[in-house]
Design a protein around this motif. Structure first.
Motif, PDB file in Angstrom:
ATOM      1  N   TRP A  59       0.822  -1.198   0.000  1.00 27.73           N
ATOM      2  CA  TRP A  59       0.000   0.000   0.000  1.00 27.73           C
ATOM      3  C   TRP A  59       0.864   1.258   0.000  1.00 27.73           C
ATOM      4  O   TRP A  59       0.576   2.220  -0.722  1.00 27.73           O
ATOM      5  CB  TRP A  59      -0.955   0.053   1.199  1.00 27.73           C
ATOM      6  CG  TRP A  59      -1.741   1.327   1.167  1.00 27.73           C
ATOM      7  CD1 TRP A  59      -2.802   1.614   0.359  1.00 27.73           C
ATOM      8  CD2 TRP A  59      -1.465   2.524   1.897  1.00 27.73           C
ATOM      9  NE1 TRP A  59      -3.222   2.908   0.554  1.00 27.73           N
ATOM     10  CE2 TRP A  59      -2.421   3.494   1.498  1.00 27.73           C
ATOM     11  CE3 TRP A  59      -0.515   2.873   2.858  1.00 27.73           C
ATOM     12  CZ2 TRP A  59      -2.439   4.775   2.022  1.00 27.73           C
ATOM     13  CZ3 TRP A  59      -0.550   4.160   3.386  1.00 27.73           C
ATOM     14  CH2 TRP A  59      -1.503   5.091   2.971  1.00 27.73           C
ATOM     15  N   ILE A  60       1.926   1.287   0.777  1.00 24.89           N
ATOM     16  CA  ILE A  60       2.805   2.457   0.808  1.00 24.89           C
ATOM     17  C   ILE A  60       3.409   2.693  -0.580  1.00 24.89           C
ATOM     18  O   ILE A  60       3.477   3.833  -1.060  1.00 24.89           O
ATOM     19  CB  ILE A  60       3.908   2.288   1.865  1.00 24.89           C
ATOM     20  CG1 ILE A  60       3.289   2.368   3.264  1.00 24.89           C
ATOM     21  CG2 ILE A  60       4.998   3.338   1.701  1.00 24.89           C
ATOM     22  CD1 ILE A  60       4.249   2.023   4.379  1.00 24.89           C
ATOM     23  N   GLN A  97       2.105   1.807  -3.480  1.00 23.87           N
ATOM     24  CA  GLN A  97       1.035   2.317  -4.338  1.00 23.87           C
ATOM     25  C   GLN A  97       0.723   3.773  -4.008  1.00 23.87           C
ATOM     26  O   GLN A  97       0.501   4.595  -4.909  1.00 23.87           O
ATOM     27  CB  GLN A  97      -0.214   1.454  -4.162  1.00 23.87           C
ATOM     28  CG  GLN A  97      -0.072   0.047  -4.699  1.00 23.87           C
ATOM     29  CD  GLN A  97      -1.267  -0.826  -4.376  1.00 23.87           C
ATOM     30  OE1 GLN A  97      -2.044  -0.543  -3.458  1.00 23.87           O
ATOM     31  NE2 GLN A  97      -1.429  -1.917  -5.110  1.00 23.87           N
ATOM     32  N   ALA A  98       0.711   4.106  -2.719  1.00 19.58           N
ATOM     33  CA  ALA A  98       0.399   5.475  -2.307  1.00 19.58           C
ATOM     34  C   ALA A  98       1.495   6.453  -2.726  1.00 19.58           C
ATOM     35  O   ALA A  98       1.206   7.598  -3.083  1.00 19.58           O
ATOM     36  CB  ALA A  98       0.189   5.524  -0.794  1.00 19.58           C
ATOM     37  N   LYS A  99       2.747   6.025  -2.687  1.00 15.01           N
ATOM     38  CA  LYS A  99       3.839   6.880  -3.183  1.00 15.01           C
ATOM     39  C   LYS A  99       3.675   7.129  -4.676  1.00 15.01           C
ATOM     40  O   LYS A  99       3.856   8.257  -5.159  1.00 15.01           O
ATOM     41  CB  LYS A  99       5.191   6.242  -2.888  1.00 15.01           C
ATOM     42  CG  LYS A  99       5.577   6.217  -1.422  1.00 15.01           C
ATOM     43  CD  LYS A  99       5.846   7.599  -0.863  1.00 15.01           C
ATOM     44  CE  LYS A  99       7.145   8.184  -1.339  1.00 15.01           C
ATOM     45  NZ  LYS A  99       7.469   9.462  -0.669  1.00 15.01           N
ATOM     46  N   PHE A 100       3.341   6.084  -5.405  1.00 10.15           N
ATOM     47  CA  PHE A 100       3.081   6.232  -6.841  1.00 10.15           C
ATOM     48  C   PHE A 100       1.943   7.222  -7.071  1.00 10.15           C
ATOM     49  O   PHE A 100       2.018   8.091  -7.955  1.00 10.15           O
ATOM     50  CB  PHE A 100       2.755   4.862  -7.425  1.00 10.15           C
ATOM     51  CG  PHE A 100       2.213   4.881  -8.824  1.00 10.15           C
ATOM     52  CD1 PHE A 100       2.945   5.428  -9.875  1.00 10.15           C
ATOM     53  CD2 PHE A 100       0.967   4.346  -9.105  1.00 10.15           C
ATOM     54  CE1 PHE A 100       2.447   5.441 -11.174  1.00 10.15           C
ATOM     55  CE2 PHE A 100       0.458   4.347 -10.394  1.00 10.15           C
ATOM     56  CZ  PHE A 100       1.197   4.899 -11.425  1.00 10.15           C
ATOM     57  N   LEU A 101       0.883   7.123  -6.263  1.00 10.32           N
ATOM     58  CA  LEU A 101      -0.238   8.066  -6.350  1.00 10.32           C
ATOM     59  C   LEU A 101       0.223   9.489  -6.078  1.00 10.32           C
ATOM     60  O   LEU A 101      -0.189  10.433  -6.762  1.00 10.32           O
ATOM     61  CB  LEU A 101      -1.319   7.656  -5.361  1.00 10.32           C
ATOM     62  CG  LEU A 101      -2.560   8.537  -5.262  1.00 10.32           C
ATOM     63  CD1 LEU A 101      -3.323   8.549  -6.581  1.00 10.32           C
ATOM     64  CD2 LEU A 101      -3.459   8.055  -4.127  1.00 10.32           C
ATOM     65  N   LYS A 102       1.075   9.672  -5.093  1.00  9.16           N
ATOM     66  CA  LYS A 102       1.628  10.989  -4.779  1.00  9.16           C
ATOM     67  C   LYS A 102       2.378  11.565  -5.982  1.00  9.16           C
ATOM     68  O   LYS A 102       2.224  12.742  -6.322  1.00  9.16           O
ATOM     69  CB  LYS A 102       2.558  10.885  -3.577  1.00  9.16           C
ATOM     70  CG  LYS A 102       3.218  12.193  -3.154  1.00  9.16           C
ATOM     71  CD  LYS A 102       4.069  11.946  -1.906  1.00  9.16           C
ATOM     72  CE  LYS A 102       4.658  13.265  -1.384  1.00  9.16           C
ATOM     73  NZ  LYS A 102       5.682  13.829  -2.285  1.00  9.16           N
ATOM     74  N   SER A 155       7.499  -1.130   4.386  1.00  6.95           N
ATOM     75  CA  SER A 155       6.635  -1.129   5.565  1.00  6.95           C
ATOM     76  C   SER A 155       7.170  -0.253   6.689  1.00  6.95           C
ATOM     77  O   SER A 155       6.413   0.179   7.550  1.00  6.95           O
ATOM     78  CB  SER A 155       6.421  -2.555   6.077  1.00  6.95           C
ATOM     79  OG  SER A 155       7.654  -3.128   6.471  1.00  6.95           O
ATOM     80  N   ASP A 156       8.478   0.019   6.682  1.00  6.01           N
ATOM     81  CA  ASP A 156       9.062   0.873   7.721  1.00  6.01           C
ATOM     82  C   ASP A 156       9.110   2.335   7.314  1.00  6.01           C
ATOM     83  O   ASP A 156       9.648   3.164   8.043  1.00  6.01           O
ATOM     84  CB  ASP A 156      10.484   0.396   8.063  1.00  6.01           C
ATOM     85  CG  ASP A 156      10.486  -0.982   8.706  1.00  6.01           C
ATOM     86  OD1 ASP A 156       9.496  -1.304   9.392  1.00  6.01           O
ATOM     87  OD2 ASP A 156      11.458  -1.729   8.503  1.00  6.01           O
ATOM     88  N   TYR A 157       8.573   2.636   6.134  1.00  2.64           N
ATOM     89  CA  TYR A 157       8.604   4.019   5.664  1.00  2.64           C
ATOM     90  C   TYR A 157       7.746   4.899   6.564  1.00  2.64           C
ATOM     91  O   TYR A 157       6.592   4.597   6.844  1.00  2.64           O
ATOM     92  CB  TYR A 157       8.090   4.103   4.219  1.00  2.64           C
ATOM     93  CG  TYR A 157       7.987   5.517   3.716  1.00  2.64           C
ATOM     94  CD1 TYR A 157       9.105   6.169   3.213  1.00  2.64           C
ATOM     95  CD2 TYR A 157       6.773   6.199   3.754  1.00  2.64           C
ATOM     96  CE1 TYR A 157       9.012   7.472   2.750  1.00  2.64           C
ATOM     97  CE2 TYR A 157       6.676   7.501   3.294  1.00  2.64           C
ATOM     98  CZ  TYR A 157       7.796   8.134   2.783  1.00  2.64           C
ATOM     99  OH  TYR A 157       7.713   9.420   2.335  1.00  2.64           O
TER     100      TYR A 157
END
Length: 451
Positions: A330-331, A333-338, A429-431
């Motif tokens: 998810w992180i 994918q969310a970075k890609f979205l950003k 996951s630790d981001y």
């Protein structure tokens, strides 16, 4: 280069032979008094499927009285969002103009073989007696080959045929990269589009992506990445003017039937197009360089209550269902979205379904196959655009706006590569922090998960 030239020449001949009436769909009935009715057909005349599959029609009307207002009644529409997905018209079948919203009236609920559908009318005074009308901008496989012909002598694009559809039409692959740099110094991105034939806007996204990648100003992207693209998967559906299925009645998006003994393999009963795409995936997974992204491009018809914005669809927002690897994916994918939001002119949203009771591994999507076999190692995600996509800073039509979205996609994917490189292509996951990633998610869904 010679192989590319030969393939384009063959494809142009094939597309011209097959595409004389490609994508025409719907029964056209002349009612008299400058009035016609278009009755939208079910895919493959299968009346058991939901009318929400009816998202495409295209007809050619002749004999219009240009001195009077013409009325065209559309019956059988599967979506109530006509005010968002404005039909388009053309006098030559090449240049398309969107109708004005006030020319689309009287949308009402109707019945199609005891299933809910919609009916509305188009009223306009046309300047020509022959008019092409379509649900939204058409994009035939002939259009793809005409587009590719512009790059037939470009040394950084290779075109190949990776299989043939049930109707015998070629499914092609594009490989784009800087051939002056060894492949083992790069990473690979896999992309496929037009699983659903009516989702024509995804093809304009692919056009913009290709133009951006082959722009000399963006050479740094191809220095680091290889793009392998299947631009038009459901060629039969496009040829037949279907909305969602292929020629044999399969919804390719939901036909990834995995082997029970080895989920990396798929069952023989999968449609031909799925087998071809599976071979495309595994060919590059089993060779260097590493695949870091798998992007599945679609477009959707927004309902009256939805914002007509592009979005990514994530199954991993609620990562408690998927543990640490789900959180990591998810992180990513969310970075890609950003990064998409940083590059595109209007918001790109994050969406999921908080009410879903089925986890991704229980489904039969391509992203299910990616998740079961690779977890968070490969950022696989569905990217959806819309026929109503417009830029805030301009009045360009949605086909142009979606090409701009493709250009934004090229830059966002390179930014994602740099992010993945910063974590050594490992777990995210630790981001921390993740708070900044929630701003791109639809509020109602963010609130649901933040409780």
């Amino acid at each position: 280069m010679l192989k590319t030239l030969v393939i384009i020449f063959i494809l142009l001949i094939l597309s011209s032979a097959f595409s004389k009436n490609s994508s025409l769909s719907g029964d056209l009935i002349e009612k008299g008094n400058n009035q016609w009715e278009i009755i939208i057909n079910d895919d493959n005349n299968d009346t058991t499927i939901a009318t929400t599959f009816r998202s495409w029609w295209y007809a050619i009307i002749s004999g219009i009285d240009t001195a009077d207002t013409a009325t065209i009644i559309i019956h059988g529409e599967g979506f109530s969002g006509a005010r968002f997905s404005t039909p388009v018209f053309s006098y030559d079948g090449e240049s398309w103009i969107p109708l004005k919203h006030n020319e689309i009236t009287k949308m009402v609920k109707s019945s199609c073989n005891n299933r809910l559908c919609y009916k509305y009318r188009i009223s306009r005074k046309f300047s020509h007696s022959k008019v092409h009308l379509a649900r939204h901008y058409p994009y035939k496989f002939e259009d793809l080959y005409k587009f590719l012909k512009k790059f037939e002598r470009d040394k950084w694009i290779k075109i190949d045929t990776i299989g043939y559809s049930p109707l015998g039409l070629p499914i092609i692959e594009l490989s784009i990269s800087n051939t002056n740099i060894p492949e083992n110094k790069k990473k690979r991105i896999l992309i496929h589009s037009r699983t659903h034939p009516s989702e024509t806007m995804s093809s304009f996204v692919v056009e913009g992506l290709i133009e951006s990648l082959l722009n000399i100003k963006n050479q740094h992207i191809l220095d680091n990445l290889i793009f392998n693209i299947v631009p038009l998967l459901n060629v039969d559906g496009v040829e037949l003017g279907l909305s969602r299925n292929n020629a044999r009645g399969y919804n390719l998006e939901e036909s990834w039937f995995r082997s029970e003994l080895d989920p990396y393999q798929i069952q023989d009963r999968c449609p031909d197009e799925v087998h071809i795409l599976h071979r495309f995936f595994t060919k590059y997974l089993e060779s260097e360089p590493d695949v870091i992204c798998a992007i599945n491009i679609h477009s959707f018809n927004p309902q009256y209550y939805q914002k007509p914005y592009a979005f990514i669809f994530s199954n991993f927002f609620d990562w408690q269902k998927y543990k640490e690897s789900g959180k990591s994916l998810w992180i990513k994918q969310a970075k890609f979205l950003k990064f998409l939001n940083e590059e595109y002119c209007t918001p790109v949203l994050g969406r999921t379904n908080p009410k879903t009771t089925s986890t991704i591994d229980k489904k039969e999507f391509p992203e299910s196959w990616w998740w079961i076999n690779f977890k968070d190692k490969i950022m696989a995600v569905t990217l959806e655009t819309t026929p109503e996509q417009l830029c805030i800073n301009g009045t360009q039509y949605s086909n142009v706006a979606n090409k701009e979205f493709g250009r934004a996609l090229a830059k966002a994917l390179h930014k994602y590569f740099l992010f993945a490189q910063s974590i050594n292509f490992g777990s995210a996951s630790d981001y921390i922090p993740t708070d900044d990633l929630f701003q791109y998610w639809e509020r109602v869904e963010s609130d649901n998960y933040l409780k």
